[in-house]
Design an enzyme around this catalytic site. Structure first.
Site, PDB file in Angstrom:
ATOM      1  N   GLU A 287       0.850  -1.199   0.000  1.00  0.00           N
ATOM      2  CA  GLU A 287       0.000   0.000   0.000  1.00  0.00           C
ATOM      3  C   GLU A 287       0.879   1.239   0.000  1.00  0.00           C
ATOM      4  O   GLU A 287       2.056   1.162   0.326  1.00  0.00           O
ATOM      5  CB  GLU A 287      -0.855   0.067   1.290  1.00  0.00           C
ATOM      6  CG  GLU A 287      -1.929  -1.001   1.378  1.00  0.00           C
ATOM      7  CD  GLU A 287      -2.611  -1.040   2.732  1.00  0.00           C
ATOM      8  OE1 GLU A 287      -2.577  -0.038   3.468  1.00  0.00           O
ATOM      9  OE2 GLU A 287      -3.184  -2.098   3.044  1.00  0.00           O
ATOM     10  N   ASN A 289       0.719   5.202   1.719  1.00  0.00           N
ATOM     11  CA  ASN A 289       0.029   6.183   2.559  1.00  0.00           C
ATOM     12  C   ASN A 289       0.403   7.576   2.081  1.00  0.00           C
ATOM     13  O   ASN A 289       1.571   7.895   1.937  1.00  0.00           O
ATOM     14  CB  ASN A 289       0.428   6.017   4.022  1.00  0.00           C
ATOM     15  CG  ASN A 289       0.088   4.634   4.532  1.00  0.00           C
ATOM     16  OD1 ASN A 289      -0.979   4.098   4.223  1.00  0.00           O
ATOM     17  ND2 ASN A 289       0.988   4.029   5.266  1.00  0.00           N
ATOM     18  N   ARG A 291       0.192  10.538   3.472  1.00  0.00           N
ATOM     19  CA  ARG A 291       0.191  11.490   4.593  1.00  0.00           C
ATOM     20  C   ARG A 291       1.528  11.410   5.329  1.00  0.00           C
ATOM     21  O   ARG A 291       2.342  10.524   5.073  1.00  0.00           O
ATOM     22  CB  ARG A 291      -0.910  11.088   5.582  1.00  0.00           C
ATOM     23  CG  ARG A 291      -0.672   9.687   6.140  1.00  0.00           C
ATOM     24  CD  ARG A 291      -1.544   9.320   7.321  1.00  0.00           C
ATOM     25  NE  ARG A 291      -1.101   8.088   7.932  1.00  0.00           N
ATOM     26  CZ  ARG A 291      -1.430   6.868   7.529  1.00  0.00           C
ATOM     27  NH1 ARG A 291      -2.223   6.701   6.487  1.00  0.00           N
ATOM     28  NH2 ARG A 291      -0.953   5.802   8.152  1.00  0.00           N
ATOM     29  N   VAL A 294       2.820   8.711  11.846  1.00  0.00           N
ATOM     30  CA  VAL A 294       3.145   8.832  13.272  1.00  0.00           C
ATOM     31  C   VAL A 294       4.650   8.677  13.498  1.00  0.00           C
ATOM     32  O   VAL A 294       5.262   9.433  14.256  1.00  0.00           O
ATOM     33  CB  VAL A 294       2.381   7.763  14.103  1.00  0.00           C
ATOM     34  CG1 VAL A 294       2.775   7.825  15.570  1.00  0.00           C
ATOM     35  CG2 VAL A 294       0.875   7.909  13.943  1.00  0.00           C
TER      36      VAL A 294
END
Ligand code: MV4
Length: 451
Positions: A287, A289, A291, A294
């Site tokens: 995948e 991400n 963004r 964390v």
């Protein structure tokens, strides 16, 4: 450069973004729910706007309230942090329509990567190695059986709208396949309103290794090395490190180059993370991400590059501050996620922190929005802070982590600190010898010790 940034998030990441904006001389606006009026980032922001009641859907996910807060305060950009609206393509589009800059990639790239089948197809087209499996969605039992026979059992059925482990089913043999397919499909339809599923070879004991990238949106991109996030429980990461103890410099450069080239070709803008499973010396894309994550501070620790500065620069049209040649890796970093949870059962433990004392000294960073006397509201995730430790090598990093954990005090609530005290002394962890199942197996094996 922006004059004023609105921070559409809460907790430690809101404070993290606020710090970066301040360093760049940018004014800050905090938005908060009624439950977060006493939050540290609200106190430190130049302005703050209450956007609704505690429930996230009425506050941190309330697009209209956030846009209104932006218009009232005259902010020219929004940083979404992680979670909440950070990967919401609709939000990015609405901001564009209001002439507010979304500090993140284009709505188109967010949407592309949110669809896991399209993301995988795109990754493959761009030369990123993917897990063997179906080309796109699988509808018929017969087609599924044919693909599974080709790639070999066990196989995994995944939801295209899933991600983060939601809606997966393993089939160990052809006898399991039909049921796994129909269960995965109906669960995906119910959970996401999209019942498209696809099939992959199930990797039994991989590590989770992810590559940090930054694109300038105009065809340039760099990678900032990888993070190993294999130590997790129920898809919640617990401990992350950079570099991965499993990779050598040649493997790092090879996967980093492949990924940064792909991201450049995509015309991607801003920070992104490309996730892989790694087994027997091979990388398999799962995948992407779109963004800030964390665990971004471990990458900052080994590169010295402030990823939020970089996001803001790119979003304001200033480009990347470094070329690939200027990215240098130094030493090793580990992050421990300190959650307000029971260290064994992981049951959330909201309430008042009577005493909060953070460690310091060389190579120690604590990102947290809490303080002594702070009351943790029960409405949100249980992350109260992150301890990030850096050393010249992994051994020094582990010694420093043990010392820093000894100094850390969180009283009045349960926290996951005692779990890290155990892990830092564990021989497998010390050797970097773990896969994605290690922590869950460890917790199951040691449950009796804590009764
Ligand atoms: C897999 C896998 C094994 N084989 N795909 C879980 C979260 C989602 N991002 C992908 N996940 C997995 N995909 C294949 N083909 C095992 C997992 C997985 C996992 C991955 C990363 C970190 C933790 C995990 C825990 C359980 C399963």
């Amino acid at each position: 450069m922006f004059q004023k940034i609105l921070i559409a998030n809460r907790g430690e990441i809101a404070l993290r973004v606020l710090r970066a904006a301040k360093e760049l001389g940018i004014q800050t606006v905090a938005v908060h729910s009624t439950a977060d009026a006493e939050a540290m980032h609200v106190r430190l922001a130049d302005e703050s706007v209450c956007i609704g009641p505690p429930a996230s859907r009425d506050s941190y996910l309330n697009i209209h309230q956030i846009v209104a807060a932006c218009e009232v305060t005259g902010a020219d950009a929004i940083h979404p942090g992680y979670g909440f609206l950070s990967e919401n393509a609709k939000f990015a589009e609405i901001l564009a329509a209001h002439n507010i800059t979304f500090i993140g990639p284009s709505a188109e790239h967010i949407r592309l990567m949110g669809d896991k089948i399209e993301a995988k197809r795109t990754a493959k087209r761009l030369g990123i190695p993917v897990v063997p499996g179906s080309e796109g969605a699988v509808r018929e039992d017969r087609a599924a059986k044919k693909i599974a026979a080709e790639i070999g059992y066990p196989v995994l059925i995944k939801a295209s709208a899933g991600g983060g482990g939601r809606g997966m089913k393993v089939a160990r043999s052809e006898a399991d396949l039909s049921e796994a397919l129909s269960t995965a499909r109906s669960e995906a339809g119910a959970a996401f309103g999209d019942d498209a599923v696809y099939i992959e070879k199930y990797l039994e004991k991989p590590r989770h290794i992810e590559v940090q990238v930054m694109g300038d949106g105009a065809g340039k991109a760099i990678h900032l090395g990888e993070r190993d996030c294999s130590l997790q429980r129920r898809h919640q990461k617990v401990w992350e490190e950079a570099h991965s103890p499993a990779l050598n410099a040649e493997e790092r450069t090879r996967i980093g180059s492949i990924v940064s080239k792909a991201i450049a070709d995509l015309g991607y803008s801003g920070a992104g993370t490309v996730e892989f499973l790694y087994e027997n010396g091979e990388f398999y894309f799962i995948e992407m991400n779109t963004r800030l994550q964390v665990e971004h501070p471990v990458t900052e620790a080994i590169t010295g590059i402030d990823l939020v500065h970089e996001q803001i620069r790119v979003a304001s049209g200033g480009g990347l501050s470094a070329t690939q040649d200027e990215v240098r890796f130094f030493g090793h970093a580990i992050e421990c996620r300190i959650n307000a949870e029971d260290p064994r059962t992981f049951v959330p433990s909201p309430g008042t922190i009577s005493h909060f004392h953070t460690p310091g000294g060389l190579g120690v960073r604590v990102d947290s929005g809490v303080y002594s006397g702070y009351r943790i509201p029960p409405y949100y995730d249980s992350l109260i802070g992150k301890l990030i430790v850096h050393g010249r090598n992994r051994v020094e990093c582990m010694m420093r982590l043990r010392r820093a954990l000894d100094e850390f005090v969180v009283d009045g609530i349960n926290s996951t600190l005692p779990l890290f005290q155990e892990l830092v002394g564990n021989v497998d962890v010390a050797n970097g010898d773990y896969d994605i199942h290690w922590l869950e197996n460890y917790l199951a094996d040691h449950a009796a010790d804590h009764k």
